[in-house]
Design a protein around this motif. Structure first.
Motif, PDB file in Angstrom:
ATOM      1  N   PRO A   4       0.808  -1.283  -0.012  1.00 27.06           N
ATOM      2  CA  PRO A   4      -0.094  -0.011   0.002  1.00 27.06           C
ATOM      3  C   PRO A   4       0.751   1.204   0.052  1.00 27.06           C
ATOM      4  N   GLN A   5       0.312   2.327  -0.785  1.00 27.32           N
ATOM      5  CA  GLN A   5       1.188   3.280  -0.755  1.00 27.32           C
ATOM      6  C   GLN A   5       1.520   4.201   0.797  1.00 27.32           C
ATOM      7  N   TYR A   6       0.466   3.961   1.609  1.00 27.42           N
ATOM      8  CA  TYR A   6       0.610   4.262   3.083  1.00 27.42           C
ATOM      9  C   TYR A   6       1.601   3.918   3.692  1.00 27.42           C
ATOM     10  N   LEU A   7       2.249   2.457   3.365  1.00 31.20           N
ATOM     11  CA  LEU A   7       3.249   1.782   4.116  1.00 31.20           C
ATOM     12  C   LEU A   7       4.255   2.641   4.326  1.00 31.20           C
ATOM     13  N   GLY A  94       1.115  11.740  -8.656  1.00 30.02           N
ATOM     14  CA  GLY A  94       0.917  10.184  -8.958  1.00 30.02           C
ATOM     15  C   GLY A  94       1.127   9.413  -7.605  1.00 30.02           C
ATOM     16  N   LYS A  95       1.004   8.008  -7.991  1.00 28.55           N
ATOM     17  CA  LYS A  95       0.880   7.121  -6.662  1.00 28.55           C
ATOM     18  C   LYS A  95       2.134   6.239  -6.935  1.00 28.55           C
ATOM     19  N   THR A  96       2.905   6.273  -5.782  1.00 29.36           N
ATOM     20  CA  THR A  96       4.105   5.393  -5.514  1.00 29.36           C
ATOM     21  C   THR A  96       3.797   4.109  -4.542  1.00 29.36           C
ATOM     22  N   ARG A  97       3.978   2.954  -4.957  1.00 32.10           N
ATOM     23  CA  ARG A  97       3.806   1.784  -3.991  1.00 32.10           C
ATOM     24  C   ARG A  97       5.176   1.406  -3.649  1.00 32.10           C
ATOM     25  N   TYR A  98       5.062   1.398  -2.339  1.00 31.58           N
ATOM     26  CA  TYR A  98       6.736   0.841  -1.882  1.00 31.58           C
ATOM     27  C   TYR A  98       6.728   0.237  -0.601  1.00 31.58           C
ATOM     28  N   PHE A  99       7.847  -0.418  -0.338  1.00 32.06           N
ATOM     29  CA  PHE A  99       8.172  -1.020   0.785  1.00 32.06           C
ATOM     30  C   PHE A  99       9.682  -0.528   1.310  1.00 32.06           C
ATOM     31  N   ASP A 100       9.648  -0.344   2.220  1.00 33.22           N
ATOM     32  CA  ASP A 100      11.267   0.314   2.709  1.00 33.22           C
ATOM     33  C   ASP A 100      11.443   0.041   4.082  1.00 33.22           C
ATOM     34  N   LEU A 101      12.780  -0.595   4.112  1.00 26.63           N
ATOM     35  CA  LEU A 101      13.202  -0.945   5.534  1.00 26.63           C
ATOM     36  C   LEU A 101      14.606  -0.309   5.676  1.00 26.63           C
ATOM     37  N   GLU A 102      14.954   0.452   6.735  1.00 24.74           N
ATOM     38  CA  GLU A 102      16.328   0.603   6.928  1.00 24.74           C
ATOM     39  C   GLU A 102      17.045   0.523   8.376  1.00 24.74           C
ATOM     40  N   TYR A 103      18.053   0.233   8.408  1.00 23.16           N
ATOM     41  CA  TYR A 103      18.691  -0.156   9.930  1.00 23.16           C
ATOM     42  C   TYR A 103      20.155   0.349   9.818  1.00 23.16           C
ATOM     43  N   HIS A 104      20.336   1.261  11.077  1.00 22.78           N
ATOM     44  CA  HIS A 104      21.699   1.604  11.079  1.00 22.78           C
ATOM     45  C   HIS A 104      22.244   1.381  12.243  1.00 22.78           C
ATOM     46  N   TYR A 105      23.231   0.931  12.504  1.00 24.30           N
ATOM     47  CA  TYR A 105      24.268   0.416  13.569  1.00 24.30           C
ATOM     48  C   TYR A 105      25.405   1.291  13.824  1.00 24.30           C
ATOM     49  N   ASP A 113      25.098  -0.347   7.808  1.00 21.28           N
ATOM     50  CA  ASP A 113      23.817   0.010   7.361  1.00 21.28           C
ATOM     51  C   ASP A 113      23.072  -0.974   6.336  1.00 21.28           C
ATOM     52  N   PHE A 114      21.901  -1.255   6.746  1.00 18.86           N
ATOM     53  CA  PHE A 114      21.134  -2.401   5.967  1.00 18.86           C
ATOM     54  C   PHE A 114      20.094  -1.645   5.226  1.00 18.86           C
ATOM     55  N   PHE A 115      19.951  -1.914   4.010  1.00 20.20           N
ATOM     56  CA  PHE A 115      18.902  -1.452   3.364  1.00 20.20           C
ATOM     57  C   PHE A 115      18.016  -2.380   2.523  1.00 20.20           C
ATOM     58  N   GLY A 116      16.577  -2.184   2.350  1.00 21.60           N
ATOM     59  CA  GLY A 116      15.886  -2.933   1.606  1.00 21.60           C
ATOM     60  C   GLY A 116      14.522  -2.172   1.194  1.00 21.60           C
ATOM     61  N   MET A 117      14.738  -1.910  -0.080  1.00 16.32           N
ATOM     62  CA  MET A 117      13.515  -1.106  -0.695  1.00 16.32           C
ATOM     63  C   MET A 117      13.107  -1.648  -2.017  1.00 16.32           C
ATOM     64  N   ASP A 118      11.585  -1.332  -2.138  1.00 14.94           N
ATOM     65  CA  ASP A 118      11.253  -1.665  -3.678  1.00 14.94           C
ATOM     66  C   ASP A 118      10.066  -0.511  -3.720  1.00 14.94           C
ATOM     67  N   TYR A 119      10.409   0.470  -4.878  1.00 19.43           N
ATOM     68  CA  TYR A 119       9.445   1.236  -5.094  1.00 19.43           C
ATOM     69  C   TYR A 119       8.937   1.378  -6.631  1.00 19.43           C
TER      70      TYR A 119
END
Length: 306
Positions: A4-7, A94-105, A113-119
């Motif tokens: 969903p866009q709002y995630l 427009g509308k962007t559907r995405y999933f995005d995770l970040e982790y910084h140690y 730094d860990f990244f996981g994104m899909d836009y």
């Protein structure tokens, strides 16, 4: 998987336990309070950059909203969560559907730094020529890890700059040595006639510095250029592409509260040929307010006992 866009961009466990190692107490100090609560506002910027010799350089941007988050830390550990509200995004782009995770140690000597994104869904805007174009099928996927060794970790503190669970007492800097490993996929056939999927790995070398303007106010910056070796399979032709990681933070520390502004940017090129330069940029801007308290705080005494 349809997201969903709002995630929103999710920060999970932004502060992990660090090794109990000795630091130079004349350079790095700590706050007397054991606990802290934090509220923050953040914005994620994801762009697809294209540069061709016979055309103007262009940026295709994901339409992601602002995020509002909260967190709690105790000692060297913590937990925080943020959520992006769809109504905060500009619907005209427009509308962007995405999933995005970040982790910084941020450890004393090690930074991860860990990244996981899909836009999916980008737009292009040229305000000077009153152009706004949407590309709903354009997609960017980036999964990776980036690590650095901090040579002067006994005196230079990333945690003081970005987590503010420590305090930098004197101005100092450090050389940085590290590298990253990534999986990138770009699907932009209808945008720039470009589609690519590749793995990238490579070293980086940089420098970080904190300027302590006075006992309460500081500015930190670090720049880490690198190079990546890119391939789709072991039999594929190897491509050498540049990379760049930039960090900035500025903050103010009072006796029991702090305010912090930070900006992190990572750019990876998936193509860097003379007639075809395509890069993926992801950046996070965050404004944070931190309130610290100890075990004798009236707030903790009001909490129910288990």
């Amino acid at each position: 998987m349809r997201i969903p866009q709002y995630l929103l961009l999710l920060f999970f466990l932004p502060i992990m336990p660090t090794a109990f190692a000795q630091v130079d107490s004349t350079y790095i100090g700590k706050f007397p309070q054991e606990y802290s609560a934090r509220l923050y506002l953040s914005r994620k910027f994801v762009t697809l950059n294209s540069d061709y010799p016979d055309a103007d350089s262009k940026e295709y941007i994901a339409n992601s909203p602002f995020a509002i988050g909260a967190g709690f830390t105790w000692g060297n550990s913590g937990l925080s969560y943020s959520y992006g509200f769809g109504f905060l995004a500009d619907k005209s782009k427009g509308k962007t559907r995405y999933f995005d995770l970040e982790y910084h140690y941020y450890g004393r000597k090690i930074v991860l730094d860990f990244f996981g994104m899909d836009y999916k869904g980008l737009y292009y805007e040229d305000k000077g020529r009153d152009i706004l174009e949407m590309y709903s099928d354009a997609q960017i996927t980036n999964i990776g890890v980036f690590g650095q060794y901090v040579f002067n970790g006994d005196r230079f503190s990333y945690r003081a700059a970005f987590d503010q669970v420590q305090v930098q007492l004197k101005s100092t800097g450090s050389f940085l040595l590290g590298g990253g490993a990534y999986y990138n996929r770009v699907r932009a056939d209808n945008v720039i006639g470009f589609r690519k999927e590749m793995y990238q790995i490579g070293p980086s070398l940089g420098y970080a510095y904190t300027w302590v303007i006075n006992p309460r106010f500081f500015v930190t910056g670090s720049l880490t250029p690198g190079v990546t070796l890119g391939f789709k399979s072991l039999d594929d032709k190897i491509a050498w592409n540049p990379s760049l990681f930039f960090r900035f933070a500025s903050g103010y520390n009072a006796n029991d509260w702090s305010v912090n502004l930070s900006f992190l940017m990572n750019r990876l090129y998936v193509s860097y040929e003379q007639n075809n330069q395509v890069g993926i940029s992801s950046a996070t801007l965050q404004l944070m307010l931190i309130k610290r308290f100890d075990s004798q705080s009236r707030l903790l005494k009001k909490l129910p006992r288990l």
